[in-house]
Design a protein around this motif. Structure first.
Motif, PDB file in Angstrom:
ATOM      1  N   GLN A  23       0.830  -1.207   0.000  1.00  0.00           N
ATOM      2  CA  GLN A  23       0.000   0.000   0.000  1.00  0.00           C
ATOM      3  C   GLN A  23       0.864   1.256   0.000  1.00  0.00           C
ATOM      4  O   GLN A  23       0.585   2.222  -0.717  1.00  0.00           O
ATOM      5  CB  GLN A  23      -0.917   0.004   1.228  1.00  0.00           C
ATOM      6  N   GLU A  24       1.915   1.239   0.800  1.00  0.00           N
ATOM      7  CA  GLU A  24       2.800   2.397   0.888  1.00  0.00           C
ATOM      8  C   GLU A  24       3.499   2.669  -0.447  1.00  0.00           C
ATOM      9  O   GLU A  24       3.625   3.821  -0.875  1.00  0.00           O
ATOM     10  CB  GLU A  24       3.832   2.178   1.988  1.00  0.00           C
ATOM     11  N   ILE A  25       3.937   1.588  -1.110  1.00  0.00           N
ATOM     12  CA  ILE A  25       4.637   1.741  -2.390  1.00  0.00           C
ATOM     13  C   ILE A  25       3.700   2.299  -3.458  1.00  0.00           C
ATOM     14  O   ILE A  25       4.075   3.177  -4.239  1.00  0.00           O
ATOM     15  CB  ILE A  25       5.232   0.388  -2.829  1.00  0.00           C
ATOM     16  N   VAL A  26       2.452   1.791  -3.491  1.00  0.00           N
ATOM     17  CA  VAL A  26       1.479   2.281  -4.470  1.00  0.00           C
ATOM     18  C   VAL A  26       1.224   3.774  -4.272  1.00  0.00           C
ATOM     19  O   VAL A  26       1.229   4.560  -5.235  1.00  0.00           O
ATOM     20  CB  VAL A  26       0.160   1.493  -4.362  1.00  0.00           C
ATOM     21  N   CYS A  27       1.017   4.182  -3.025  1.00  0.00           N
ATOM     22  CA  CYS A  27       0.768   5.604  -2.751  1.00  0.00           C
ATOM     23  C   CYS A  27       1.979   6.449  -3.123  1.00  0.00           C
ATOM     24  O   CYS A  27       1.839   7.554  -3.668  1.00  0.00           O
ATOM     25  CB  CYS A  27       0.434   5.787  -1.272  1.00  0.00           C
ATOM     26  N   GLU A  28       3.163   5.930  -2.827  1.00  0.00           N
ATOM     27  CA  GLU A  28       4.384   6.664  -3.158  1.00  0.00           C
ATOM     28  C   GLU A  28       4.525   6.869  -4.670  1.00  0.00           C
ATOM     29  O   GLU A  28       4.886   7.947  -5.132  1.00  0.00           O
ATOM     30  CB  GLU A  28       5.591   5.894  -2.609  1.00  0.00           C
ATOM     31  N   ILE A  29       4.218   5.831  -5.423  1.00  0.00           N
ATOM     32  CA  ILE A  29       4.314   5.932  -6.886  1.00  0.00           C
ATOM     33  C   ILE A  29       3.298   6.927  -7.436  1.00  0.00           C
ATOM     34  O   ILE A  29       3.626   7.782  -8.269  1.00  0.00           O
ATOM     35  CB  ILE A  29       4.115   4.544  -7.530  1.00  0.00           C
ATOM     36  N   LEU A  30       2.057   6.836  -6.957  1.00  0.00           N
ATOM     37  CA  LEU A  30       0.996   7.690  -7.493  1.00  0.00           C
ATOM     38  C   LEU A  30       1.212   9.164  -7.153  1.00  0.00           C
ATOM     39  O   LEU A  30       0.982  10.045  -7.986  1.00  0.00           O
ATOM     40  CB  LEU A  30      -0.361   7.222  -6.969  1.00  0.00           C
ATOM     41  N   PHE A  31       1.646   9.427  -5.913  1.00  0.00           N
ATOM     42  CA  PHE A  31       1.797  10.816  -5.482  1.00  0.00           C
ATOM     43  C   PHE A  31       3.158  11.417  -5.831  1.00  0.00           C
ATOM     44  O   PHE A  31       3.244  12.577  -6.232  1.00  0.00           O
ATOM     45  CB  PHE A  31       1.575  10.924  -3.968  1.00  0.00           C
ATOM     46  N   GLU A  32       4.210  10.637  -5.672  1.00  0.00           N
ATOM     47  CA  GLU A  32       5.547  11.210  -5.812  1.00  0.00           C
ATOM     48  C   GLU A  32       6.133  11.028  -7.212  1.00  0.00           C
ATOM     49  O   GLU A  32       6.885  11.882  -7.680  1.00  0.00           O
ATOM     50  CB  GLU A  32       6.478  10.596  -4.759  1.00  0.00           C
ATOM     51  N   GLU A  33       5.814   9.916  -7.866  1.00  0.00           N
ATOM     52  CA  GLU A  33       6.353   9.717  -9.209  1.00  0.00           C
ATOM     53  C   GLU A  33       5.442  10.324 -10.276  1.00  0.00           C
ATOM     54  O   GLU A  33       5.891  11.068 -11.142  1.00  0.00           O
ATOM     55  CB  GLU A  33       6.574   8.233  -9.473  1.00  0.00           C
ATOM     56  N   TYR A  34       4.123   9.982 -10.185  1.00  0.00           N
ATOM     57  CA  TYR A  34       3.184  10.515 -11.175  1.00  0.00           C
ATOM     58  C   TYR A  34       2.595  11.867 -10.763  1.00  0.00           C
ATOM     59  O   TYR A  34       2.061  12.592 -11.588  1.00  0.00           O
ATOM     60  CB  TYR A  34       2.054   9.514 -11.431  1.00  0.00           C
ATOM     61  N   GLU A  35       2.618  12.154  -9.440  1.00  0.00           N
ATOM     62  CA  GLU A  35       2.147  13.435  -8.902  1.00  0.00           C
ATOM     63  C   GLU A  35       0.672  13.698  -9.193  1.00  0.00           C
ATOM     64  O   GLU A  35       0.274  14.790  -9.620  1.00  0.00           O
ATOM     65  CB  GLU A  35       3.010  14.587  -9.439  1.00  0.00           C
ATOM     66  N   PHE A  36      -0.173  12.685  -8.949  1.00  0.00           N
ATOM     67  CA  PHE A  36      -1.619  12.880  -9.094  1.00  0.00           C
ATOM     68  C   PHE A  36      -2.113  13.883  -8.058  1.00  0.00           C
ATOM     69  O   PHE A  36      -1.575  13.976  -6.943  1.00  0.00           O
ATOM     70  CB  PHE A  36      -2.359  11.554  -8.928  1.00  0.00           C
ATOM     71  N   SER A  37      -3.157  14.600  -8.421  1.00  0.00           N
ATOM     72  CA  SER A  37      -3.723  15.604  -7.527  1.00  0.00           C
ATOM     73  C   SER A  37      -4.404  14.956  -6.324  1.00  0.00           C
ATOM     74  O   SER A  37      -4.333  15.461  -5.203  1.00  0.00           O
ATOM     75  CB  SER A  37      -4.716  16.478  -8.294  1.00  0.00           C
ATOM     76  N   GLY A  38      -5.088  13.844  -6.572  1.00  0.00           N
ATOM     77  CA  GLY A  38      -5.782  13.136  -5.498  1.00  0.00           C
ATOM     78  C   GLY A  38      -5.901  11.666  -5.814  1.00  0.00           C
ATOM     79  O   GLY A  38      -5.917  11.263  -6.976  1.00  0.00           O
ATOM     80  N   ALA A 296      -1.503  17.259  -1.058  1.00  0.00           N
ATOM     81  CA  ALA A 296      -1.077  18.074   0.087  1.00  0.00           C
ATOM     82  C   ALA A 296      -1.304  17.326   1.401  1.00  0.00           C
ATOM     83  O   ALA A 296      -0.441  17.347   2.298  1.00  0.00           O
ATOM     84  CB  ALA A 296      -1.835  19.402   0.082  1.00  0.00           C
ATOM     85  N   LYS A 297      -2.453  16.657   1.519  1.00  0.00           N
ATOM     86  CA  LYS A 297      -2.751  15.894   2.730  1.00  0.00           C
ATOM     87  C   LYS A 297      -1.791  14.720   2.878  1.00  0.00           C
ATOM     88  O   LYS A 297      -1.328  14.412   3.991  1.00  0.00           O
ATOM     89  CB  LYS A 297      -4.203  15.392   2.668  1.00  0.00           C
ATOM     90  N   TYR A 298      -1.473  14.050   1.745  1.00  0.00           N
ATOM     91  CA  TYR A 298      -0.528  12.927   1.791  1.00  0.00           C
ATOM     92  C   TYR A 298       0.862  13.407   2.201  1.00  0.00           C
ATOM     93  O   TYR A 298       1.541  12.748   3.005  1.00  0.00           O
ATOM     94  CB  TYR A 298      -0.480  12.243   0.427  1.00  0.00           C
ATOM     95  N   ASN A 299       1.293  14.544   1.684  1.00  0.00           N
ATOM     96  CA  ASN A 299       2.607  15.073   2.054  1.00  0.00           C
ATOM     97  C   ASN A 299       2.683  15.422   3.531  1.00  0.00           C
ATOM     98  O   ASN A 299       3.752  15.344   4.146  1.00  0.00           O
ATOM     99  CB  ASN A 299       2.927  16.320   1.216  1.00  0.00           C
ATOM    100  N   GLU A 300       1.535  15.763   4.101  1.00  0.00           N
ATOM    101  CA  GLU A 300       1.493  16.145   5.512  1.00  0.00           C
ATOM    102  C   GLU A 300       1.448  14.931   6.436  1.00  0.00           C
ATOM    103  O   GLU A 300       2.167  14.869   7.443  1.00  0.00           O
ATOM    104  CB  GLU A 300       0.283  17.046   5.765  1.00  0.00           C
ATOM    105  N   CYS A 301       0.609  13.927   6.082  1.00  0.00           N
ATOM    106  CA  CYS A 301       0.358  12.819   7.007  1.00  0.00           C
ATOM    107  C   CYS A 301       0.833  11.460   6.511  1.00  0.00           C
ATOM    108  O   CYS A 301       0.787  10.480   7.264  1.00  0.00           O
ATOM    109  CB  CYS A 301      -1.140  12.732   7.320  1.00  0.00           C
ATOM    110  N   GLY A 302       1.227  11.341   5.230  1.00  0.00           N
ATOM    111  CA  GLY A 302       1.649  10.050   4.704  1.00  0.00           C
ATOM    112  C   GLY A 302       0.472   9.118   4.493  1.00  0.00           C
ATOM    113  O   GLY A 302      -0.683   9.562   4.337  1.00  0.00           O
ATOM    114  N   ILE A 303       0.725   7.814   4.540  1.00  0.00           N
ATOM    115  CA  ILE A 303      -0.333   6.839   4.254  1.00  0.00           C
ATOM    116  C   ILE A 303      -1.422   6.854   5.303  1.00  0.00           C
ATOM    117  O   ILE A 303      -2.555   6.418   5.052  1.00  0.00           O
ATOM    118  CB  ILE A 303       0.279   5.427   4.109  1.00  0.00           C
ATOM    119  N   SER A 304      -1.136   7.354   6.493  1.00  0.00           N
ATOM    120  CA  SER A 304      -2.162   7.407   7.543  1.00  0.00           C
ATOM    121  C   SER A 304      -3.323   8.322   7.158  1.00  0.00           C
ATOM    122  O   SER A 304      -4.400   8.243   7.749  1.00  0.00           O
ATOM    123  CB  SER A 304      -1.541   7.885   8.859  1.00  0.00           C
ATOM    124  N   SER A 305      -3.107   9.186   6.163  1.00  0.00           N
ATOM    125  CA  SER A 305      -4.186  10.080   5.719  1.00  0.00           C
ATOM    126  C   SER A 305      -5.341   9.318   5.090  1.00  0.00           C
ATOM    127  O   SER A 305      -6.436   9.858   4.945  1.00  0.00           O
ATOM    128  CB  SER A 305      -3.638  11.112   4.729  1.00  0.00           C
TER     129      SER A 305
END
Length: 312
Positions: A23-38, A296-305
């Motif tokens: 789960q953490e890797i998927v979120c990292e790829i979507l937010f940090e590599e592809y930079e999806f808005s949400g 923005a929420k993911y950058n603040e709280c990580g996967i716990s968001s």
């Protein structure tokens, strides 16, 4: 896909009981590599439940989603759109087990195909069906042509003249192959291979079959809720495409439950894409944004968001 990730939201499905590390890797790829808005994370069973409830005219209190895919089969109960995690059952039998067992049977009886996983998977999808009268089908399979209406022949590809395997026309069964064609003959294998979904112990997997697991899940709830589950059983996944699958499950459950309960098994026109169509409608739901986690929420709280937003 011709989209700009930074200006787009994405809905992604994950397996039931997915590893936290995955789960953490998927979120990292979507937010940090592809930079999806949400990002909205869910499961295919949630989307199947969502689509079913939209299409059912009356209010649905409880549903039971049977997701039988390539690796596993999950039985997931939902109450008011929320899955009941502690009552989920997983059976370690899916399309992969069926394909591997078919490879072994055909290699022992006819032709060595242990290295032809893709081909035999195609044979399985083209020819296998779920028996609704196993005893009668076994007797029929013992007969010769033309009394035996189960037997089929499959023409194997040679990747020069025949690019893709296909089922021979019924009128040609038993006739000598032309042009050096290689033939696989399928008789009782057509229905005995899918039988593993209902009797995993046949290959040494000490678990319940699908029908038995469905009854077990429903019995874990108070008796007053049983009628609501029995009349809202949803079948999704590739194995649900097999002919006779829905009828077999309905017949098995009907024998195991009270005559006073209505048993209704729903299987979409294409169970493989049923959840996808549910997701296609969910993204246009007015409440969809409530399940989104922004970058923005993911950058603040990580996967716990995601904890308060989704129930994966």
């Amino acid at each position: 896909m011709q989209v700009i990730p930074a200006e787009s939201n994405i809905l992604i499905t994950e397996p039931i009981f997915n590893f936290v590390s995955a789960q953490e890797i998927v979120c990292e790829i979507l937010f940090e590599e592809y930079e999806f808005s949400g990002v909205c994370r869910t499961t295919a069973s949630h989307l199947a439940d969502y689509k079913y409830c939209l299409e059912t005219k009356s209010d649905v209190l409880c549903t039971l989603v049977v997701d039988s895919g390539y690796s596993f089969t999950h039985i997931i109960p939902f109450i008011n759109g929320q899955k009941v995690t502690e009552c989920i059952r997983r059976i370690d039998v899916g399309g992969k087990v069926l394909t591997n067992h078919l490879k072994e049977v055909l290699s022992y009886r006819q032709l060595h195909v242990l290295d032809e996983t893709y081909l035999i998977n195609q044979v399985k999808e083209d020819l296998c069906f779920v028996s609704t009268d196993l005893k009668q089908d076994l007797e029929t399979a013992k007969c010769r042509l033309p009394e035996n209406h189960i037997i089929r022949e499959y023409v194997l590809p040679d990747y020069s003249n025949i690019r893709k395997g296909h089922v021979r026309p019924i009128r040609e069964i038993g006739i000598k192959p032309q042009n050096n064609e290689q033939i696989l003959r399928m008789n009782n294998e057509r229905f005995l291979i899918p039988e593993l979904l209902f009797h995993p112990s046949d290959v040494g997997i000490d678990q319940m079959g699908i029908s038995e697991a469905i009854v077990s899940v429903i019995n874990a709830f108070p008796e007053t809720m049983h009628p609501h589950f029995y009349k809202n059983i949803i079948l999704v996944g590739g194995n649900a495409r097999m002919s006779g699958f829905a009828n077999r499950i309905e017949d098995d459950i009907r024998r195991e439950t009270s005559l006073f309960y209505e048993v209704a098994v729903s299987c979409g026109q294409n169970p493989m894409t049923y959840s996808w169509h549910g997701g296609n409608r969910f993204v246009f739901d007015p409440d969809f944004d409530k399940f989104l986690v922004t970058k923005a929420k993911y950058n603040e709280c990580g996967i716990s968001s995601f904890k308060s937003k989704c129930d994966v």
